[in-house]
Every structure is written in structure tokens, then in C-alpha cells.
Design a protein around this motif. Structure first.
Motif, PDB file in Angstrom:
ATOM      1  N   VAL A 602     -50.716 -40.649  39.514  1.00 16.85           N
ATOM      2  CA  VAL A 602     -50.896 -40.813  37.992  1.00 16.85           C
ATOM      3  C   VAL A 602     -52.466 -40.686  37.705  1.00 16.85           C
ATOM      4  O   VAL A 602     -52.493 -40.156  36.599  1.00 16.85           O
ATOM      5  CB  VAL A 602     -50.403 -42.314  38.003  1.00 16.85           C
ATOM      6  CG1 VAL A 602     -50.563 -42.690  36.421  1.00 16.85           C
ATOM      7  CG2 VAL A 602     -48.799 -42.244  38.270  1.00 16.85           C
ATOM      8  N   THR A 603     -53.119 -41.031  38.481  1.00 14.64           N
ATOM      9  CA  THR A 603     -54.559 -40.887  38.165  1.00 14.64           C
ATOM     10  C   THR A 603     -54.908 -39.487  38.031  1.00 14.64           C
ATOM     11  O   THR A 603     -55.632 -38.987  37.210  1.00 14.64           O
ATOM     12  CB  THR A 603     -55.449 -41.816  39.389  1.00 14.64           C
ATOM     13  OG1 THR A 603     -55.103 -42.851  39.357  1.00 14.64           O
ATOM     14  CG2 THR A 603     -56.992 -41.532  39.009  1.00 14.64           C
ATOM     15  N   MET A 604     -54.531 -38.655  39.005  1.00 10.83           N
ATOM     16  CA  MET A 604     -54.739 -37.135  39.178  1.00 10.83           C
ATOM     17  C   MET A 604     -54.239 -36.550  37.969  1.00 10.83           C
ATOM     18  O   MET A 604     -54.827 -35.858  37.046  1.00 10.83           O
ATOM     19  CB  MET A 604     -54.128 -36.452  40.147  1.00 10.83           C
ATOM     20  CG  MET A 604     -54.952 -36.700  41.753  1.00 10.83           C
ATOM     21  SD  MET A 604     -53.945 -36.385  43.136  1.00 10.83           S
ATOM     22  CE  MET A 604     -53.816 -34.641  42.862  1.00 10.83           C
ATOM     23  N   GLN A 605     -52.905 -36.887  37.469  1.00 12.75           N
ATOM     24  CA  GLN A 605     -52.175 -36.256  36.534  1.00 12.75           C
ATOM     25  C   GLN A 605     -53.152 -36.670  34.962  1.00 12.75           C
ATOM     26  O   GLN A 605     -53.357 -35.881  34.120  1.00 12.75           O
ATOM     27  CB  GLN A 605     -50.815 -36.585  36.222  1.00 12.75           C
ATOM     28  CG  GLN A 605     -50.108 -35.852  37.385  1.00 12.75           C
ATOM     29  CD  GLN A 605     -48.917 -35.417  36.802  1.00 12.75           C
ATOM     30  OE1 GLN A 605     -48.260 -35.660  35.782  1.00 12.75           O
ATOM     31  NE2 GLN A 605     -48.001 -34.892  37.670  1.00 12.75           N
ATOM     32  N   SER A 606     -53.481 -37.852  34.873  1.00 14.18           N
ATOM     33  CA  SER A 606     -54.326 -38.564  33.732  1.00 14.18           C
ATOM     34  C   SER A 606     -55.368 -37.757  33.812  1.00 14.18           C
ATOM     35  O   SER A 606     -56.056 -37.385  32.498  1.00 14.18           O
ATOM     36  CB  SER A 606     -54.489 -39.824  33.923  1.00 14.18           C
ATOM     37  OG  SER A 606     -53.143 -40.866  33.965  1.00 14.18           O
ATOM     38  N   PHE A 607     -56.290 -37.363  34.798  1.00 11.18           N
ATOM     39  CA  PHE A 607     -57.465 -36.906  34.791  1.00 11.18           C
ATOM     40  C   PHE A 607     -57.243 -35.478  34.303  1.00 11.18           C
ATOM     41  O   PHE A 607     -57.847 -34.794  33.425  1.00 11.18           O
ATOM     42  CB  PHE A 607     -58.011 -37.016  36.167  1.00 11.18           C
ATOM     43  CG  PHE A 607     -59.356 -36.042  36.172  1.00 11.18           C
ATOM     44  CD1 PHE A 607     -60.562 -36.511  35.799  1.00 11.18           C
ATOM     45  CD2 PHE A 607     -59.394 -34.916  37.028  1.00 11.18           C
ATOM     46  CE1 PHE A 607     -61.720 -35.963  35.974  1.00 11.18           C
ATOM     47  CE2 PHE A 607     -60.818 -34.282  36.914  1.00 11.18           C
ATOM     48  CZ  PHE A 607     -61.858 -34.942  36.468  1.00 11.18           C
ATOM     49  N   GLU A 608     -56.069 -34.840  34.865  1.00 11.49           N
ATOM     50  CA  GLU A 608     -56.086 -33.333  34.411  1.00 11.49           C
ATOM     51  C   GLU A 608     -55.693 -33.309  32.968  1.00 11.49           C
ATOM     52  O   GLU A 608     -55.973 -32.332  32.053  1.00 11.49           O
ATOM     53  CB  GLU A 608     -54.657 -32.739  35.036  1.00 11.49           C
ATOM     54  CG  GLU A 608     -54.822 -32.593  36.547  1.00 11.49           C
ATOM     55  CD  GLU A 608     -53.373 -32.244  37.384  1.00 11.49           C
ATOM     56  OE1 GLU A 608     -52.821 -32.280  36.613  1.00 11.49           O
ATOM     57  OE2 GLU A 608     -53.580 -32.103  38.465  1.00 11.49           O
TER      58      GLU A 608
END
Length: 608
Positions: A602-608
Motif C-alpha cells: 500500500v505504501t509503495m502504491q501510495s508513493f507511486e
């Protein structure tokens, strides 16, 4: 012959045409021989060699048949010549010869007329069987075979079987009988001369067989090469954007030309060997005729043991053997070519399909309680994809499968629908193993929306109604509304009757995906499988599709395979997968609180 036996069931429905073909081929062989024999009395009359006979002969049995027929003909000719004159006798003989030749050619036409129905019937039925088998075979089969090669087998190889292999029907009846009847007539004229012909036939057959060696092997290679360049065409057209985008036209052009060059070389080799058959057999025939002319001329002019008219008739009969002999040599080559094609056709038809319904399979039209996947292990060839995987999906639940690419998410969808079968473990619906459920009724319980919106070159109505072929226009429009697609469909020139082009290429990605969802909605299955249904879409299209998915998933059991986590936050349970195993499971909030793998995603996709 073994391959012919396997093709034989396709011939059986048309056996009446085969019998009629054989019947008229027998008559053709008879009249073909008579057409030459009938020239003998004509020439006897012309050369004044016909003997006068005023006594009506009596039949004394089969052993004296030749003498009886000869005496009866001379008696008949003597009678009509004395009564009406020589001119009338010639007219009768000419009319007789014309009638025999007419009957011979009529029988030839009728034999070909009936065999046409058999050939084209076998061609149609074999193509139908090949196509039926092609769409029945599991997906695993096409991971090994090129689609272009399968197309080549359905089109080219089946046609080769029809044109070449079925020539065996002609080979075993028409030409051999013509030779047999001709030889019988030749023996009755002169036994001595016929001995030369009996020597010629096996020698000729041996030489022709030497020419034909390796033809089957080369034909197999040629047909495989045809499959190769058809595959190149199919793959190039399918990936034309990539080919042009990477300026790869020259590369693919070279690949195609190299394949067609190999096909060119093989075709020349095969064609030249085949072309050698006819002149070789004719040359050998002329050699024998030359010997017959020398020896027969000696019998006529020096020994006086043979009449001139009989000798000329005999030479005509000897030459009459050459045509069927050439046809047999050509047909034998065609059979070698057809045999190679038959092997490629039979390879598909005899391919075992491991994913079928059992004979006592359960018909299941409803889903009542739960889906249970228990201790599943699965491999694609040697690569382990799922390891000891277990999951329970209750009726009405939305279960999301998330994880990195290659973690085994899409494999779950393939196993639930039995596109593949598990290696170990069981999948059960309402406590019934899916292997025990009729395959059609199992897939009838499920709706599938894939990442690639697979549409066909047809109208919107035809594409959507695959889920329910008898659907009314109103039902289709209602499905389009639920799928958030009616808005753009109603603005199309012909509405639901608009053709969407090859693979739906007249539409955008989001529009195509919404049509795929409408197709699943119209089917109205109790279980819905969404395999990364929004991963290929832009943000705006995803919003439209997401609304459509939420509409569709209401009051249904749903298994959602997701790459974008925004699509599955409302799921009843989220299963996090890694290398074929479950590493976390729970609701969105529970998994965030764990601060584990899911939280990282979730954190990676939010960052993206």
C-alpha cells in the motif's frame, strides 16, 4: 494404411458415394477396354480380313467363350454385309465404337461426380472435428504449440488429406481394374506379347518407388514450415504496434522470408520428384511398346501368327496401360504427401484432453454455501506456482488476492475454472470436488473478467450475449447500464448493433473492459472472478470500470485478483500471496495494523 484406417470413420457417412464411385469405375474400366477391342472388327472390315461365317455358332461353355464371341461377331457382320452392303456394316461399327466411348466417358464423369461429395464431405467433417478439438483442448496445449501451426493443420493439412490421401480410393479401384481388364483383353489376343508387359510392370513399379523415397519425410518438413510462416503472420499481426513501434519490420520480414525460402526449397524438391514420376513411367512404357512393335511386327510379317488388325488393337491396349500406370505412380506420390498431412491432422484429433467431464459428472446449477481450496500444489511444467495453498470463500463474500507478479494469483482463477487441474489437493464447491462437476455447469456458475478484455470482430450485442445467447435487446441494455457502458454505446451509430472491429479495436481500453463486464453481468453467475480487471486502464477509465465492478459484485460471491490495491479496500478478506503461499490475510484495516507485506504494498502504491 494405418493412417488411412484412422481417417476411415470420416468416410463412413459417405459410403454410398464410395460404392457408386466404385461401381462406375468398374464400368469405366470395362468400357475403356472395350473401346480398344471394338476397333479390331472395324479394322478387319477395312482391311478385308474379316472371315465369312454363315453358320450361327452355339455356346459350349466358358472355356470356348472367346471362340463363340468371335464366331458370333463374324456371323453377324457377314449377315448385315450380305443384306445391306459394306457401307452399312461400317456405319454400324462406327456407331458401336462411338457408343462405347460415350459410355466410358459418362461412367468416368459419374465416378468423379460421386467421389466429389465424398471428398468435400470428408473435408468439411474433418475441419469441423479439428476445430471442435482445437477449442476443447486445455490452455496448456497452446503454451507448447504455435497457433499458426494449428491453423495450418486445419486449413492446409486437412485439404492435403482430402486431395491426396483420398486418391487411394481411385488407386485401388479405377486404375488397377483398367490395367486388369486391359491385360485380360491382351492375353486373349496374344499370350506371347503379354509376357513382355508382365515383365515391365514390376520393373516400372520398382523404379518409381525409388524415385518416391523420402517424399513423406520431406512433405512433413514442408507442412511444418508452412505452420512456421503462418505462425509468423499470426504473431506479427497480433503485435503490429510493437513491430512498428520498435522499427522491427525488417527483422520480421527477414524471419518470414527465411521460412518461405526453406518452404520454397522443400517444395521444389518434392515437386521435382513428383514430376519425374510421370515421364519416367511413360518412357518405360514406350520402351516396352518399342519392343512389342519389333516382336509383334515379326509375328505379323514373318511368322503370320497374328493378324494385322489384332496387332494394331493390341498396341492400342498396351498404350492404354500407360495412362493408369502413370496415374498410379502420381497417386502413390500423392498418398505419401497425404500420409504426412494425415499424421499432422491425427496428432491434433488424437491429442488426449485431460480436462473433461466424468461420465457420471454432477450437474450443478446453484451455489449454496462455500468454495474450499485445500492443500493445493500446482506446477506449470517444472515451475512450482502454488505450494500447500488453502482458502475458504463463503457465499456472498468478496475475497481479494494480492501480491507481486508471479505470486500465483491468476493461477487460482485458472484452477477454479478448470482451465488447468491441480497437481495435488482439492477444490470443492458446496463440498463437491470440481472434478466431479460437469465442466459446462461448473463454468456456468462463474463469470470471468480478465485483464485483457477479449472481444470478437462482431457487434456489441453478439459479444455481450455470449453469456446468454437468447438475451433480448432490453436485457443487453440493462447489462450495459450496470456495467456503466450504456452511456457510450447509445452514442454509437448503430447502438448495440455496431461492429467493434478485430479484438474490439474501434473502442478504448476502458470501453472494451466495460463491455467485458456487461458480458459477465448478462450471464448473471453466482460466482464472479475478476482477474486484474482494471490493471491495464488509465485513472479515468478505472473509475468508470470500478463503478461497474461494484455494481456487478453486489449480492455475489467474488474473487478479485488485484494489482491496484485501491480496487479491493472494501473486500471482506484480503489474502496476501508471495511465491505461491499465503503470508497474510484479513481486512484492509487489520492488515494495515499488522504493518507487514500488505502495508508495504500500500505504501509503495501510495508513493507511486
Amino acid at each position: 494404411m494405418n493412417n488411412f484406417k484412422k481417417i476411415f470413420p470420416f468416410i463412413l457417412p459417405y459410403k454410398k458415394y464410395a460404392y457408386l464411385n466404385i461401381f462406375f469405375n468398374i464400368l469405366y474400366a470395362v468400357f475403356g477396354t472395350l473401346s480398344f477391342v471394338s476397333l479390331m472388327p472395324m479394322m478387319d472390315v477395312l482391311f478385308g480380313q474379316s472371315k465369312k461365317n454363315y453358320i450361327l455358332p452355339t455356346y459350349k461353355g466358358l472355356s470356348g467363350l472367346k471362340t463363340y464371341l468371335s464366331d458370333y461377331l463374324s456371323y453377324y457382320l457377314t449377315s448385315i454385309t450380305d443384306t445391306n452392303g459394306i457401307g452399312y456394316t461400317l456405319s454400324i461399327l462406327v456407331a458401336g465404337i462411338i457408343t462405347i466411348f460415350l459410355l466410358k466417358n459418362l461412367c468416368d464423369y459419374l465416378a468423379m461426380f460421386f467421389i466429389t461429395f465424398l471428398r468435400n464431405g470428408v473435408l468439411r467433417d474433418m475441419r469441423n472435428a479439428m476445430y471442435k478439438k482445437t477449442i476443447e483442448l486445455p490452455l496448456a496445449f497452446y503454451s507448447e504449440k504455435r497457433k499458426g501451426d494449428v491453423i495450418a493443420r486445419i486449413s492446409g493439412d486437412v485439404n492435403e488429406v482430402q486431395t491426396s490421401f483420398l486418391s487411394i480410393l481411385e488407386l485401388i479401384v479405377k486404375e488397377p481394374l483398367t490395367i486388369v481388364f486391359t491385360l485380360i483383353a491382351m492375353v486373349t489376343i496374344s499370350v506371347q506379347l503379354t509376357l513382355f508387359v508382365f515383365i515391365f510392370i514390376p520393373v516400372s513399379g520398382y523404379i518409381i518407388s525409388l524415385i518416391g523415397k523420402q517424399l513423406k519425410r520431406k512433405s512433413t518438413k514442408a507442412q511444418e514450415e508452412q505452420g512456421q510462416f503462418l505462425s509468423t503472420i499470426e504473431e506479427t499481426l497480433g503485435g503490429l504496434k510493437v513491430v512498428k513501434g520498435y522499427n522491427s519490420e525488417n527483422y520480421f520480414n527477414q524471419v518470414f522470408q527465411e521460412s518461405t525460402q526453406r518452404f520454397f526449397t522443400l517444395s521444389n524438391s518434392i515437386g521435382n520428384r513428383q514430376n519425374l514420376a510421370s515421364p519416367a513411367s511413360e518412357f518405360m512404357g514406350i520402351m516396352v511398346i518399342a519392343i512389342l512393335l519389333w516382336y509383334g511386327g515379326h509375328m505379323v510379317l514373318i511368322e503370320h501368327s497374328l493378324k494385322g488388325a489384332a496387332f494394331i488393337t493390341y498396341m492400342g491396349l498396351a498404350y492404354n496401360i500407360l495412362t493408369p500406370a502413370k496415374s498410379i505412380s502420381k497417386a502413390s506420390y500423392a498418398i505419401k504427401r497425404g500420409n504426412a498431412a494425415a499424421e499432422r491432422v491425427l496428432e491434433i484429433l488424437e491429442q488426449e484432453n485431460p480436462i473433461t467431464s466424468k461420465t457420471d459428472a454432477v450437474e450443478k446449477s446453484t451455489f449454496n454455501t462455500e468454495i474450499v481450496l485445500q492443500n493445493i500444489n500446482f506446477k506449470y511444467e517444472e515451475e512450482a506456482v502454488l505450494k500447500n495453498f488453502s482458502l475458504t470463500v463463503k457465499k456472498g463474500q468478496t475475497i481479494a488476492l494480492v501480491g507481486q507478479s508471479g505470486s500465483g494469483k491468476s493461477t487460482i482463477a485458472n484452477l477454479l475454472t478448470r482451465f488447468y487441474d491441480v497437481n495435488e489437493g482439492t477444490i470443492a464447491i458446496d463440498s463437491v470436488n470440481i472434478k466431479d462437476i460437469n465442466l459446462q455447469s461448473l463454468r456456468g456458475l462463474m463469470g470471468l473478467v480478465t485483464q485483457d478484455s477479449i472481444l470478437f470482430n462482431d457487434t456489441i450485442k453478439a459479444n455481450i450475449s455470449l453469456g446468454k445467447l437468447d438475451a433480448t435487446d432490453d436485457e443487453i441494455i440493462e447489462a450495459l447500464k450496470i456495467a456503466n457502458a450504456h452511456e457510450f454505446v447509445k452514442d454509437l451509430p448503430l447502438g448495440i448493433y455496431t461492429n467493434i472491429g478485430d479484438s474490439g479495436n474501434k473502442l478504448s481500453g476502458g470501453q472494451k473492459q466495460r463491455l467485458s463486464i456487461a458480458r459477465a453481468v448478462l450471464k448473471n453467475p453466482p460466482i464472479m472472478i475478476l482477474d486484474e480487471a482494471t490493471s491495464a486502464l488509465d485513472t479515468e477509465s478505472e473509475k468508470f470500470v470500478q463503478v461497474a465492478l461494484e455494481n456487478m459484485m453486489q449480492n455475489r460471491t467474488s474473487i478479485v485478483i488485484a494489482h491496484r490495491l485501491s480496487t479491493i479496500q472494501k473486500a471482506d478478506k484480503i489474502v496476501v500471496m508471495q511465491k505461491g503461499e499465503i503470508v497474510e490475510q484479513g481486512t484492509h484495516d487489520e492488515l494495515i495494523a499488522l504493518n507487514g507485506t500488505y502495508n508495504k504494498l500500500v505504501t509503495m502504491q501510495s508513493f507511486e
